[in-house]
Design a protein around this motif. Structure first.
Motif, PDB file in Angstrom:
ATOM      1  N   ASP A 295       0.761  -1.208   0.289  1.00  0.00           N
ATOM      2  CA  ASP A 295      -0.188   0.150  -0.113  1.00  0.00           C
ATOM      3  C   ASP A 295       1.240   1.484   0.333  1.00  0.00           C
ATOM      4  O   ASP A 295       0.090   2.144  -0.637  1.00  0.00           O
ATOM      5  CB  ASP A 295      -0.174   0.321   1.285  1.00  0.00           C
ATOM      6  CG  ASP A 295      -1.880  -0.794   1.130  1.00  0.00           C
ATOM      7  OD1 ASP A 295      -2.325  -1.252   0.385  1.00  0.00           O
ATOM      8  OD2 ASP A 295      -2.882  -1.608   1.880  1.00  0.00           O
ATOM      9  N   ASN A 296       1.573   0.913   1.137  1.00  0.00           N
ATOM     10  CA  ASN A 296       3.037   2.280   0.647  1.00  0.00           C
ATOM     11  C   ASN A 296       3.471   2.587  -0.481  1.00  0.00           C
ATOM     12  O   ASN A 296       3.602   3.719  -0.628  1.00  0.00           O
ATOM     13  CB  ASN A 296       4.129   1.754   1.945  1.00  0.00           C
ATOM     14  CG  ASN A 296       3.366   2.240   3.163  1.00  0.00           C
ATOM     15  OD1 ASN A 296       2.663   2.565   3.844  1.00  0.00           O
ATOM     16  ND2 ASN A 296       3.918   1.818   4.220  1.00  0.00           N
ATOM     17  N   ARG A 298       2.397   1.860  -2.811  1.00  0.00           N
ATOM     18  CA  ARG A 298       1.224   2.106  -4.173  1.00  0.00           C
ATOM     19  C   ARG A 298       1.200   3.181  -3.914  1.00  0.00           C
ATOM     20  O   ARG A 298       1.139   4.617  -4.439  1.00  0.00           O
ATOM     21  CB  ARG A 298       0.449   1.184  -4.203  1.00  0.00           C
ATOM     22  CG  ARG A 298      -1.320   1.612  -5.296  1.00  0.00           C
ATOM     23  CD  ARG A 298      -2.070   0.986  -4.426  1.00  0.00           C
ATOM     24  NE  ARG A 298      -1.974  -0.193  -5.722  1.00  0.00           N
ATOM     25  CZ  ARG A 298      -2.512  -0.588  -6.728  1.00  0.00           C
ATOM     26  NH1 ARG A 298      -2.876   0.578  -7.552  1.00  0.00           N
ATOM     27  NH2 ARG A 298      -2.151  -1.925  -6.753  1.00  0.00           N
ATOM     28  N   ASN A 299       0.928   3.803  -3.153  1.00  0.00           N
ATOM     29  CA  ASN A 299       0.434   5.170  -2.403  1.00  0.00           C
ATOM     30  C   ASN A 299       2.073   6.139  -3.483  1.00  0.00           C
ATOM     31  O   ASN A 299       1.639   7.352  -3.995  1.00  0.00           O
ATOM     32  CB  ASN A 299       0.660   5.600  -1.464  1.00  0.00           C
ATOM     33  CG  ASN A 299      -0.656   5.004  -0.581  1.00  0.00           C
ATOM     34  OD1 ASN A 299      -1.701   5.270  -0.767  1.00  0.00           O
ATOM     35  ND2 ASN A 299      -0.236   4.720   0.995  1.00  0.00           N
ATOM     36  N   GLU A 302       1.158   6.233  -6.797  1.00  0.00           N
ATOM     37  CA  GLU A 302       0.329   7.169  -7.373  1.00  0.00           C
ATOM     38  C   GLU A 302       0.781   8.782  -6.840  1.00  0.00           C
ATOM     39  O   GLU A 302      -0.260   9.411  -7.947  1.00  0.00           O
ATOM     40  CB  GLU A 302      -0.979   6.704  -5.844  1.00  0.00           C
ATOM     41  CG  GLU A 302      -1.048   5.752  -6.260  1.00  0.00           C
ATOM     42  CD  GLU A 302      -2.192   5.173  -7.942  1.00  0.00           C
ATOM     43  OE1 GLU A 302      -2.641   6.618  -8.211  1.00  0.00           O
ATOM     44  OE2 GLU A 302      -2.158   4.360  -7.801  1.00  0.00           O
ATOM     45  N   SER A 303       1.751   8.851  -6.412  1.00  0.00           N
ATOM     46  CA  SER A 303       1.573  10.700  -6.245  1.00  0.00           C
ATOM     47  C   SER A 303       3.328  10.567  -6.701  1.00  0.00           C
ATOM     48  O   SER A 303       3.999  11.779  -7.247  1.00  0.00           O
ATOM     49  CB  SER A 303       1.994  10.812  -4.312  1.00  0.00           C
ATOM     50  OG  SER A 303       3.117   9.704  -4.439  1.00  0.00           O
TER      51      SER A 303
END
Length: 637
Positions: A295-296, A298-299, A302-303
């Motif tokens: 998840d980290n 992916r974050n 995404e950024s």
């Protein structure tokens, strides 16, 4: 006197004789029928038949026996004809047969070593004599098969014995494995759910003693009784062999996750379920940590300002971050070559196979789809299913490439202006200064021709000035040639380099070997020619100044679509990596200048060198054909 029989008595006697005659005819007919039947049996019999008398004389042989022995031995002694013996066979049973017995037995003939089954029966003749009939069948094949069968039986018995020993040993090993395996193993009755046996790992995992555990039922250890009942029914139906996650409870009430493998077998007419249970607490914790890390990640994806996408080995896109979605659109269900290149098949330049093999690939790509240039880094990564995929990072370098092109063009224009300036200065030196100096030299030589009274010292002094002017003329012409070699414009790059290498060798004492090939079909533009000429100049000057070499080799080769230049020497060499790191701190511009020229030509330059092993410089330049150029004034030197 004998009394004559009466008519009635005679008639009665005739009737009795007729009856006896009828009986004799019937007996004779039956005898003939029996004889025909016997002959038919003998003819149809597949074996061997012979008949002998009490004194061992052969009285009859059937055709099969005649064929077997090779002749008709009727009248000869049976033991001689049948077995080639000189006396009665030791196994002979004639006496028993002549006593009226039927004797069946098996014998191996010494004549051919075949086995035979023999049936001996007595034959009674009308004259009261008795003969022996032997009916013989060759049972050699049967005997061989029986021997093979006995051997096979013995081998099988031995194998059974050995296998039994192996099974006993395997059973002991299985018991040992059952107790020493690290996973918990539990056996319980499929009907009552009562535990039958458990191993040491199960006792340690759940916290019970063996006596306590064997009093429990399956529902005592599960934290999900309803789900467990469903799983047990599916196992009994043969539908389930593995349960990825189930929650069990220990003696102290602790709930923990387990992975279960199930099987079923029959033991003493009852169905038994076997469960192999593995504590997956640590794995679940690791999966949770991995999920948080994913998840980290992916974050971050995404950024981040760079584009990122992930693809599997079937070229299916697994993930695209928002930056690429903005540039290329939605990716679901699309192959990577279709998504990025609008192609219906794998790209010929695809790097995926190298990446799937474990390599990281760094390259540049121009997208015709959105007219942008990207710096790409392809690296292998493990996908959730355990296979190797590719993660690719896109960095948009369009503006940087444009800036680089602008700098390259400006540098190209600057060098072209520099060459034009050199050419102008070269012409000026040759056409003006050199000519003026030549005129001055002539005047100096003629100035005292009509003046005999001039002193000798003055004439010597004037001669020295004339020699100085001559040296100056030579220096000006050499400077003019260096600024713009006239042979380059008049005879082309190959001849110009050949002349330059010869002059350089004469002036420097360094032996220079110039070779060229494959350039006859290349009509190079003047810009490329002058750059190649300058590269050779700079290369040879570097060798003269720094290499301590005695020999250099220049090779210029046309290999379409490239021009290859190689500059080699046998000098002291150097550490290439150390020199490249030091270039930024050194004032020497030789190698740096050469690299800049090659970059301006959009070529590649590679240096190979090691201390005391000489240096090799490989330059590859893309061929550019000469464009129509305005005619230039060339000076005839």
């Amino acid at each position: 006197m004998v009394k004559k029989p009466s008519y009635e008595e005679l008639e009665q006697r005739v009737e009795e004789l007729e009856k006896e005659a009828t009986k004799l005819k019937q007996s004779d007919s039956a005898l003939k029928e029996s004889e025909e039947r016997y002959r038919a049996i003998v003819a149809a019999f597949d074996g061997l038949i012979y008949v002998c008398s009490r004194d061992y004389r052969v009285e009859f042989m059937n055709d099969s026996l005649i064929e077997r022995t090779g002749y008709d031995a009727t009248g000869e002694l049976c033991y001689k004809a049948m077995h080639e013996l000189d006396s009665v066979c030791p196994w002979c049973v004639n006496e028993q047969v002549f006593r009226g017995e039927t004797v069946r037995w098996e014998v191996q003939s010494p004549k051919d070593n075949h086995w035979y089954c023999v049936v001996n029966t007595p034959i009674y003749h009308l004259n009261g004599s008795v003969s022996k009939q032997s009916m013989i069948l060759d049972i050699t094949n049967r005997k061989q098969m029986e021997a093979q069968l006995r051997n096979a039986h013995d081998e099988l018995a031995q194998q059974v014995k050995e296998r039994t020993a192996e099974l006993v040993e395997a059973n002991e090993e299985l018991k040992q494995f059952f107790q020493t395996v690290t996973d918990a193993i539990m056996l319980f009755d499929a009907g009552t759910r009562q535990f039958i046996d458990v191993n040491e790992a199960a006792l340690s995992l759940y916290g019970y003693s063996r006596e306590e555990f064997l009093k429990l039922r399956h529902q005592n250890i599960t934290a999900e009784p309803e789900n467990s009942d469903v799983s047990i029914r599916q196992t009994l139906e043969g539908k389930l062999v593995r349960i990825p996650v189930r929650y069990h409870k220990k003696k102290d009430g602790t709930i923990f996750p387990v992975e279960i493998s199930t099987s079923m077998f029959t033991l003493r007419n009852r169905k038994v379920l076997c469960g192999v249970v593995r504590d997956i607490t640590e794995r679940k914790q690791a999966e949770e940590a991995l999920r948080l890390e994913r998840d980290n990640l992916r974050n971050i994806f995404e950024s981040i300002e760079d584009g990122i996408y992930i693809v599997n080995q079937q070229y299916d896109i697994q993930y695209v971050n928002p930056v690429l979605v903005k540039d290329f659109g939605s990716y679901e269900g699309i192959k990577c070559y279709k998504y990025f290149h609008d192609r219906d098949e794998i790209c010929t330049w695809c790097k995926n196979q190298d990446v799937f093999a474990g390599k990281t690939v760094h390259w540049e790509w121009y997208s015709f789809k959105n007219e942008r240039t990207f710096d790409l880094i392809d690296t292998p990564m493990t996908l959730p299913d355990g296979t190797i995929g590719k993660l690719e990072i896109f960095r948009d370098i369009t503006e940087r490439k444009r800036a680089e092109d602008l700098v390259r063009n400006l540098s190209q224009m600057l060098m072209q202006a520099q060459e034009r300036e050199r050419q102008m200065i070269s012409y000026e030196l040759h056409d003006s200064i050199a000519q003026n100096l030549s005129t001055l030299k002539i005047d100096c030589n003629l100035i005292f021709d009509d003046q005999p009274a001039i002193s000798h010292e003055l004439k010597v002094k004037m001669a020295k000035h004339s020699n100085l002017i001559d040296q100056t003329i030579t220096a000006v012409r050499n400077l003019s040639y260096d600024l713009r070699p006239p042979a380059l414009d008049e005879m082309g790059i190959v001849k110009a380099l050949e002349i330059y290498c010869e002059e350089f060798s004469e002036n420097s004492g360094l032996k220079v070997d110039f070779q060229s090939a494959g350039l006859h079909s290349f009509d190079m533009d003047s810009n490329t020619e002058i750059h190649i000429y300058r590269l050779v100049q700079e290369g040879l000057n570097n060798i003269r100044k720094h290499a301590d070499a005695t020999q250099a080799t220049i090779k210029l080769v046309g290999a379409s679509p490239n021009i290859i230049l190689r500059i080699e020497d046998n000098g002291k060499g150097f550490d290439v990596k150390a020199r490249e790191l030091a270039l930024s701190n050194e004032k020497r511009l030789g190698l740096r200048s050469m690299k800049e020229r090659v970059n301006l030509l959009q070529g590649q330059m590679t240096i190979q060198s090691r201390p005391m092993q000489g240096t090799k410089i490989f330059i590859k330049i893309p061929f550019k054909e000469r464009k129509s150029e305005p005619e230039k004034e060339h000076i005839n030197h």
